[in-house]
Design a protein around this motif. Structure first.
Motif, PDB file in Angstrom:
ATOM      1  N   ARG A 188       0.836  -1.196   0.000  1.00 65.94           N
ATOM      2  CA  ARG A 188       0.000   0.000   0.000  1.00 65.94           C
ATOM      3  C   ARG A 188       0.870   1.245   0.000  1.00 65.94           C
ATOM      4  O   ARG A 188       2.001   1.246   0.460  1.00 65.94           O
ATOM      5  N   ARG A 213      -4.096   6.102   1.737  1.00 64.21           N
ATOM      6  CA  ARG A 213      -4.928   6.158   2.938  1.00 64.21           C
ATOM      7  C   ARG A 213      -4.112   5.672   4.105  1.00 64.21           C
ATOM      8  O   ARG A 213      -3.415   4.669   4.000  1.00 64.21           O
ATOM      9  N   PRO A 214      -4.193   6.394   5.200  1.00 64.18           N
ATOM     10  CA  PRO A 214      -3.314   6.066   6.333  1.00 64.18           C
ATOM     11  C   PRO A 214      -3.567   4.663   6.860  1.00 64.18           C
ATOM     12  O   PRO A 214      -4.687   4.173   6.832  1.00 64.18           O
ATOM     13  N   ASN A 215      -2.533   4.068   7.319  1.00 63.40           N
ATOM     14  CA  ASN A 215      -2.610   2.714   7.855  1.00 63.40           C
ATOM     15  C   ASN A 215      -3.115   2.730   9.299  1.00 63.40           C
ATOM     16  O   ASN A 215      -2.496   3.280  10.202  1.00 63.40           O
ATOM     17  N   ASN A 216      -4.265   2.102   9.432  1.00 60.36           N
ATOM     18  CA  ASN A 216      -4.921   2.067  10.732  1.00 60.36           C
ATOM     19  C   ASN A 216      -4.088   1.450  11.837  1.00 60.36           C
ATOM     20  O   ASN A 216      -4.141   1.878  12.986  1.00 60.36           O
ATOM     21  N   ILE A 217      -3.393   0.421  11.480  1.00 55.99           N
ATOM     22  CA  ILE A 217      -2.616  -0.278  12.498  1.00 55.99           C
ATOM     23  C   ILE A 217      -1.528   0.629  13.049  1.00 55.99           C
ATOM     24  O   ILE A 217      -1.323   0.725  14.262  1.00 55.99           O
ATOM     25  N   ALA A 218      -0.870   1.310  12.152  1.00 54.32           N
ATOM     26  CA  ALA A 218       0.180   2.230  12.593  1.00 54.32           C
ATOM     27  C   ALA A 218      -0.410   3.307  13.499  1.00 54.32           C
ATOM     28  O   ALA A 218       0.165   3.662  14.526  1.00 54.32           O
ATOM     29  N   SER A 272      -3.087   3.004  15.288  1.00 57.39           N
ATOM     30  CA  SER A 272      -3.447   2.384  16.564  1.00 57.39           C
ATOM     31  C   SER A 272      -2.228   2.309  17.474  1.00 57.39           C
ATOM     32  O   SER A 272      -2.307   2.587  18.663  1.00 57.39           O
ATOM     33  N   LEU A 273      -1.139   1.910  16.884  1.00 61.93           N
ATOM     34  CA  LEU A 273       0.076   1.771  17.682  1.00 61.93           C
ATOM     35  C   LEU A 273       0.496   3.123  18.245  1.00 61.93           C
ATOM     36  O   LEU A 273       0.785   3.267  19.423  1.00 61.93           O
ATOM     37  N   ARG A 294      -2.141   4.482  20.708  1.00 59.87           N
ATOM     38  CA  ARG A 294      -2.492   3.539  21.762  1.00 59.87           C
ATOM     39  C   ARG A 294      -3.990   3.409  21.930  1.00 59.87           C
ATOM     40  O   ARG A 294      -4.504   3.266  23.036  1.00 59.87           O
ATOM     41  N   THR A 342      -7.344   1.561  19.538  1.00 55.24           N
ATOM     42  CA  THR A 342      -7.605   0.852  18.295  1.00 55.24           C
ATOM     43  C   THR A 342      -8.889   1.286  17.622  1.00 55.24           C
ATOM     44  O   THR A 342      -9.158   0.915  16.491  1.00 55.24           O
ATOM     45  N   THR A 388     -11.610   0.095  18.159  1.00 55.92           N
ATOM     46  CA  THR A 388     -12.520  -1.029  17.956  1.00 55.92           C
ATOM     47  C   THR A 388     -12.918  -1.566  19.317  1.00 55.92           C
ATOM     48  O   THR A 388     -12.147  -1.512  20.272  1.00 55.92           O
ATOM     49  N   GLY A 404      -4.393  -5.937  23.118  1.00 53.32           N
ATOM     50  CA  GLY A 404      -4.211  -4.715  22.370  1.00 53.32           C
ATOM     51  C   GLY A 404      -5.121  -4.564  21.175  1.00 53.32           C
ATOM     52  O   GLY A 404      -5.134  -3.517  20.533  1.00 53.32           O
ATOM     53  N   SER A 405      -5.913  -5.597  20.888  1.00 51.88           N
ATOM     54  CA  SER A 405      -6.749  -5.513  19.690  1.00 51.88           C
ATOM     55  C   SER A 405      -7.960  -4.608  19.860  1.00 51.88           C
ATOM     56  O   SER A 405      -8.522  -4.138  18.881  1.00 51.88           O
ATOM     57  N   ILE A 448      -1.111  -5.167  18.303  1.00 49.69           N
ATOM     58  CA  ILE A 448      -1.060  -4.115  17.293  1.00 49.69           C
ATOM     59  C   ILE A 448       0.357  -3.955  16.777  1.00 49.69           C
ATOM     60  O   ILE A 448       0.601  -3.865  15.571  1.00 49.69           O
ATOM     61  N   ASN A 486      -8.364  -0.176   5.534  1.00 50.26           N
ATOM     62  CA  ASN A 486      -7.192   0.619   5.883  1.00 50.26           C
ATOM     63  C   ASN A 486      -6.238  -0.114   6.805  1.00 50.26           C
ATOM     64  O   ASN A 486      -5.680   0.470   7.714  1.00 50.26           O
TER      65      ASN A 486
END
Lengths: 350, 350
Positions: free
Chosen positions: A4, A49-54, A56-57, A60, A62, A64, A117-118, B53, B116
């Motif tokens: 991506r 499009r920005p990476n959600n996981i990054a 989230s990290l 801190r 998520t 969700t 962490g999810s 994450i 994303n």
DNA sequence: TAACATTACTATAACGTTTTCGTGTTGATA
DNA sequence: TATCAACACGAAAACGTTATAGTAATGTTA
């Protein structure tokens, strides 16, 4: 495997720094309008499009929430999920679903899997097996880690967290009260074993209504069904048999209150088979307003639980906690929200 | 806000490097047994668990799959979710649920939100509105980004991805065939508008069965119901009215095939009201084996879709794709798995 | 004209991991 | 006693972001 588009790529190709790209995309005043335009145009071109996981990290959180329920093949829980989803989505949250299948170990596994962490918080209705064991360690551990947690429907007082319930006792009382007012004089209840909190509470409501009308409860008329696997295919035979026996011994029963719609529908079926005419000979009220109630013959009067509202409320409470957690504000005291039920009158009552 | 234990903390307190801690926890041979023991003991003490994450970011895979369905308050979809969940969990995946509510824009939003980086792949059943619009751009975009995608039940041929369907045509044909063999001579079908693929296909099966038995289809007997909002509370009146009219005009109809259980149950209700006796005067078969079928009076014969198997199969296909994606192996050609239906005979047929 | 703002960037650290590539001790070998 | 493994560990980069703290190149002021 195609990768991506990232800030880094944009930066490289535009020959500016990553920071600049990041800021430009956020319309930072530090960046000239010219650069902003260039960056944005290029980003759109590459469909960045920005990476959600990054994110989230970094943040801190998520965005969700995890919802863990005993069984998804169940209209009530399904409604709750819907409510959770709607509210959560409106706040930019996603919903991840875990199924405990009424099993203790599944519940534990699911919680642990998500607690790593999810998710930012849990919404849970306790598995039957967990209620029996009364082992809530995974709940308290979660709470210890300061992961917000909201329980609904099947809650236990020992766990110090927000809760959303239905006023089971009151709902049952109103139902039985209605039955009496409509002329029923000998009312049976189809309920679950006491370790299922909702069963216990609804039984309590039943007893209170009787008391109010000065009717002496008859033990024979209180059928505590062991609902293990009840929703799994055809373990209903047991239930049918028990209802049949009840009606044989007490043929003058003229009212039945069931703590869920399935029991009610099965009871109606047995009664019809035995020649009862509903609602004339026998009136029936169930609990939970699902598909069955609406389309049974006759249609079933029932206590509506408002699952969707419960879900929405649970999500609201949870997200509030999540927000308060990050802001380090003084914590609100624990809430227990009671969603009021209401009686839907249909064909199974006069 | 309490922070979770991290490698860094462990490292600091044990006075070793982060790498050492990481390796020790993984039993790396590079680390002395002594250190491994110390690290592990301390990690357990502090209840260390790796942050998912961070792992997702590092590994560029989230171990979660997104399932997007039109409606969760629907027994069939619920079964599918269950199947997906079971299989996914067994492979260490989580399941995140998105609800399109039959709306195009919701579907798009949900997909974008999850695409994303939140998920490794999608399992989707298309929203009704999307089927009507025939705008599949968000699907092709997802595919372009090489995010694996498996469609089920409501699929469209134009989208090049794995699919899991039921043999709708065949299932319907078998049902109608059974009706005929049981003596029905004039059979109506309750179906949906043609843009709903399953409705179209099941209608096709109906026609094929008639043809096989050299029965001429009568247009009047083919009721294409506009199912907008049908599952929302009481838009069923329309359906009831239409069935009633049909039976008034053609009182000699002695078989009804409905493309879902709700239609079937409503039809039975109307027919019973009009004095038909089921199954003697009129036999009914539905599609999808849900709660209603099991508990209707009479119990409804129906074509079972095996939702749980569909879900499991979809999950299997998806995870296969995900694995192949990371391994950069030659890609398998696109699969379409057809889950076979079977006819469950109950009280609504002879 | 020296001092200071302003503008428009860039470098860097951080989020929590894993992994590759060092590197400083040992003990054994020639 | 140089040389070299083997051993046990550490440094640093990377995953993709954001936010803080610089820093050049201008323009403005006294």
């Amino acid at each position: 495997m195609k990768k991506r588009t990232t800030l880094k790529q944009l930066a490289r190709e535009l020959d500016v720094s990553i920071s600049t790209v990041s800021k430009a995309l956020k319309n930072s005043p530090e960046i000239s309008q010219d650069t902003i335009d260039r960056v944005k145009a290029f980003a759109k071109l590459l469909n960045y499009r920005p990476n959600n996981i990054a994110l989230s990290l970094k943040n801190r959180k998520t965005k969700t929430i995890g919802i863990i329920i005993p069984d998804i093949v169940h209209h009530f829980f399904t409604k709750v999920i819907k409510g959770v989803e709607k509210y959560a989505n409106s706040k930019g949250y996603n919903v991840i679903v875990g199924l405990s299948n009424e099993s203790f170990s599944n519940e534990v596994i699911n919680m642990e899997m998500l607690a790593n962490g999810s998710i930012d918080g849990f919404i849970i209705s306790m598995a039957r097996e967990t209620m029996q064991r009364q082992d809530y360690q995974h709940y308290t551990e979660t709470l210890n880690e300061e992961i917000p947690l909201v329980m609904f429907d099947r809650v236990v007082a020992e766990i110090p967290c927000d809760k959303v319930t239905v006023d089971d006792t009151k709902g049952a009382e109103i139902a039985v009260d209605a039955l009496i007012n409509k002329g029923a004089t000998k009312i049976a209840i189809l309920t679950t074993k006491d370790y299922v909190s909702v069963g216990r509470l609804r039984t309590k409501g039943y007893l209170e209504a009787l008391k109010k009308h000065e009717i002496n409860p008859i033990p024979d008329l209180i059928l505590k069904i062991d609902d293990e696997l009840l929703y799994e295919d055809d373990h209903l035979d047991v239930l049918e048999k028990q209802v049949r026996e009840l009606l044989l011994i007490h043929p003058d029963v003229n009212g039945i209150f069931a703590v869920n719609e399935l029991y009610a529908v099965v009871a109606m079926k047995v009664a019809k088979d035995m020649g009862y005419e509903i609602p004339n000979d026998l009136q029936v009220i169930g609990f939970t307003d699902g598909m069955l109630s609406k389309h049974a013959t006759p249609t079933l009067s029932t206590v509506s639980q408002h699952g969707e509202s419960m879900g929405a409320k649970a999500a609201e409470l949870l997200i509030q906690r999540i927000d308060e957690r990050v802001s380090d504000l003084p914590k609100e005291p624990i809430n227990t929200v009671v969603i009021s039920t209401n009686l839907i009158q249909r064909g199974s009552t006069k």
